[in-house]
Design an enzyme around this catalytic site. Structure first.
Site, mmCIF file in Angstrom:
data_model
loop_
_atom_site.group_PDB
_atom_site.id
_atom_site.type_symbol
_atom_site.label_atom_id
_atom_site.label_comp_id
_atom_site.label_asym_id
_atom_site.label_seq_id
_atom_site.Cartn_x
_atom_site.Cartn_y
_atom_site.Cartn_z
ATOM 1 N N HIS A 261 -3.922 -13.567 -0.150
ATOM 2 C CA HIS A 261 -2.557 -13.325 0.336
ATOM 3 C C HIS A 261 -2.200 -14.406 1.355
ATOM 4 O O HIS A 261 -2.986 -14.675 2.272
ATOM 5 C CB HIS A 261 -2.437 -11.988 1.071
ATOM 6 N N TYR B 170 -2.336 -8.194 10.134
ATOM 7 C CA TYR B 170 -3.175 -7.902 8.967
ATOM 8 C C TYR B 170 -4.561 -7.426 9.427
ATOM 9 O O TYR B 170 -5.083 -6.423 8.949
ATOM 10 C CB TYR B 170 -3.285 -9.178 8.147
ATOM 11 N N HIS C 28 0.857 -1.197 0.000
ATOM 12 C CA HIS C 28 0.000 0.000 0.000
ATOM 13 C C HIS C 28 0.887 1.239 0.000
ATOM 14 O O HIS C 28 0.799 2.071 0.907
ATOM 15 C CB HIS C 28 -0.914 0.063 1.240
HETATM 16 FE FE1 FEO Z 1 -7.328 -5.049 -0.829
HETATM 17 FE FE2 FEO Z 1 -4.999 -7.422 -1.262
HETATM 18 O O1 FEO Z 1 -5.980 -5.915 -1.721
#
Ligand code: FEO
Length: 393
Positions: free
Chosen positions: A226, A193, A23
C-alpha cells in the site's frame, strides 16, 4: 498501468483515489490508497500479490495488455487479505494450474475466502524460488504482521524487499516512489497506519526487524503493498518502525471526551488549561470523540504519554462514542501510557469509575480515581478542573 520499479521489476497495481473507508468501516482513508502488485520478468515471470476484489477485472485486463497471462510461472501471495488476494479468482480462472506460493496459513485463508483448490505450494522462512538470470526470491514468514498468513519476499541481485502491508500506508498518489511525494502527508499516513494496525504486534515488529537485520542482506528498495515504494533511503521507514514499536510516545497529553450539555466538554477545556498553565511545553490535544475520526484519534493516543477520557454518566454508564473508542483502544494494547477518567453527572455518577476500569483493562496506568463533578461546573468546580490539570502536568 505498468510502472518500472527497477530493472525487470514493475508495479502493476491499482491506485484507489476514491477510497474513504477500509476494512469495512474500520479505517478511514482520507487520502485513498493503492493496492500494489508487482511483476518480475526474468527468465521466469513472477506475479507478487494482486489487488482488491472490486478492481479484479480491470487489473486482469491491464495485466493482459502487458503479458500473456499463461506466461506467468509463479504467483506469490504474500498475504491473503482481500485487498491483495481479491483478484485471484479472476486471474486463476485464466491460469488455473499456475503454482501459488504462500504460507501454510495463507492456504487456509485463501481457501476460506474463495473455496478453490488451486495449485498451492507452501513456503517457509529461508525457502527460495529461482527467478532466473541469477536472481532468487527468498521468503520470510511474517506471522501476525499483521495476519497469521503474512509473509515478505526478497529479490536477490535487485535487493528488493516486497514487504506487503509492513511499511505501507493508505495514500493514493500518482508518483509511486517515496522521493516524489509530499513527505509530511506520507509520514502522517505512515504513523496512522502503524498506530491503527500494527500497535498490538509491536513486540513482533521489533523481533522481526532484528531477525531481518541479522541476515545482513542489502535492501535497496522496500516495495510495500500500500502506498509508496521506498527507494530513497528505504531504511528510514524501518528506523521509524523501530521507534514506533518500542513503547512510542511524544510529549503529548490527549483528552478524549463526549458531552451532552457541555458539562464534560467544559471540564475537558478547563483541565487542558490547567495542564498548560503548569507545563506550557507539553502538547495538548482535545477531541470530542462523537465528532472526530476515530482513526485520527487513535493516532493521537499512540503519540501521547497520557490520555484523559471523559464522559457524562448516561443510564449509569458512558456514552456510546466513548465506549466505542475505549473498545478500539483496548484492542490495540498500547503500552507504557498513563490515563485517567473524568466526567460530569446529574445523580448517579458511574461514568468515571467505568472509564477507569476500561482504561486499566486496556493496560494503561490509571493514576487516580479521576474527577467527577455534578451538572454543569460552576466557577469553583472549574477551578477544581484547573487544579486537576495542574496535577496531571
Ligand atoms: Fe492486511 Fe493490506 O491487507
Amino acid at each position: 498501468m505498468k510502472v518500472n520499479v527497477k530493472n525487470n521489476v514493475s508495479w502493476v497495481g491499482k491506485i484507489d483515489w476514491e477510497l474513504r473507508k477500509f476494512h469495512g468501516n474500520e479505517y478511514s482513508t482520507h487520502k485513498g490508497s493503492t493496492y500494489n502488485s508487482y511483476l518480475i520478468m526474468e527468465e521466469k515471470t513472477v506475479l507478487i500479490d494482486t489487488v482488491w476484489k472490486p478492481f479484479a477485472k480491470e487489473y486482469a485486463a491491464n495485466l493482459e495488455k502487458e503479458i500473456d497471462l499463461t506466461d506467468i510461472d509463479y504467483v506469490i501471495v504474500n498475504h491473503a487479505e482481500i485487498d491483495h488476494s481479491g483478484a485471484l479468482p479472476e486471474l486463476m480462472a485464466k491460469i488455473p494450474d499456475a503454482p501459488i506460493y504462500c504460507t501454510k496459513k495463507a492456504v487456509e485463508s485463501i481457501t476460506g475466502h474463495y473455496h478453490k483448490d488451486w495449485n498451492f505450494n507452501v513456503v517457509k522462512t529461508g525457502d527460495t524460488l529461482d527467478a532466473g538470470n541469477g536472481k532468487k526470491l527468498v521468503f520470510v514468514e511474517m506471522n501476525m504482521l499483521h495476519w497469521p498468513d503474512s509473509m515478505a519476499c526478497y529479490l536477490t541481485e535487485d535487493n528488493i524487499l516486497f514487504s506487503n502491508d509492513a511499511f505501507g500506508q493508505h495514500y493514493a498518489h500518482k508518483h509511486l516512489f517515496n522521493d516524489l511525494v509530499d513527505k509530511e502527508e506520507l509520514f502522517t499516513e505512515c504513523i496512522k497506519y502503524y498506530a491503527n494496525i500494527l500497535t498490538p504486534f509491536s513486540k513482533l515488529v521489533s523481533k522481526k526487524i532484528e531477525e531481518v537485520q541479522s541476515l545482513g542482506i542489502p535492501i535497496d528498495i522496500i516495495a510495500t503493498s500500500h502506498g509508496v515504494i521506498w527507494r530513497e533511503n528505504p531504511m528510514q521507514i524501518v528506523e521509524k518502525y523501530i521507534q514506533w514499536s518500542n513503547d512510542y510516545q511524544e510529549n503529548q497529553i490527549t483528552l478524549l471526551y463526549d458531552t451532552m450539555w457541555d458539562g464534560t466538554k467544559r471540564m475537558a477545556e478547563a483541565i487542558a488549561e490547567g495542564i498548560h498553565k503548569a507545563d506550557d511545553k507539553v502538547r495538548i490535544k482535545l477531541f470530542n470523540v462523537s465528532k472526530s475520526d476515530k482513526n485520527d484519534v487513535i493516532t493521537e493516543v499512540f503519540k501521547s504519554k497520557m490520555i484523559l477520557v471523559g464522559s457524562p454518566t448516561i443510564n449509569k454508564g458512558i456514552s456510546v462514542a466513548v465506549a466505542g473508542i475505549l473498545e478500539e483502544i483496548e484492542g490495540l494494547r498500547f503500552r507504557n501510557k498513563k490515563a485517567v477518567g473524568f466526567g460530569s453527572y446529574g445523580w448517579s455518577g458511574e461514568s468515571v469509575s467505568k472509564i477507569n476500569k476500561r482504561l486499566e483493562d486496556a493496560g494503561f496506568a490509571v493514576i487516580n480515581e479521576g474527577l467527577k463533578l455534578t451538572w454543569n461546573p460552576n466557577e469553583e468546580q472549574i477551578n477544581q478542573c484547573l487544579e486537576f490539570g495542574k496535577m496531571i502536568a
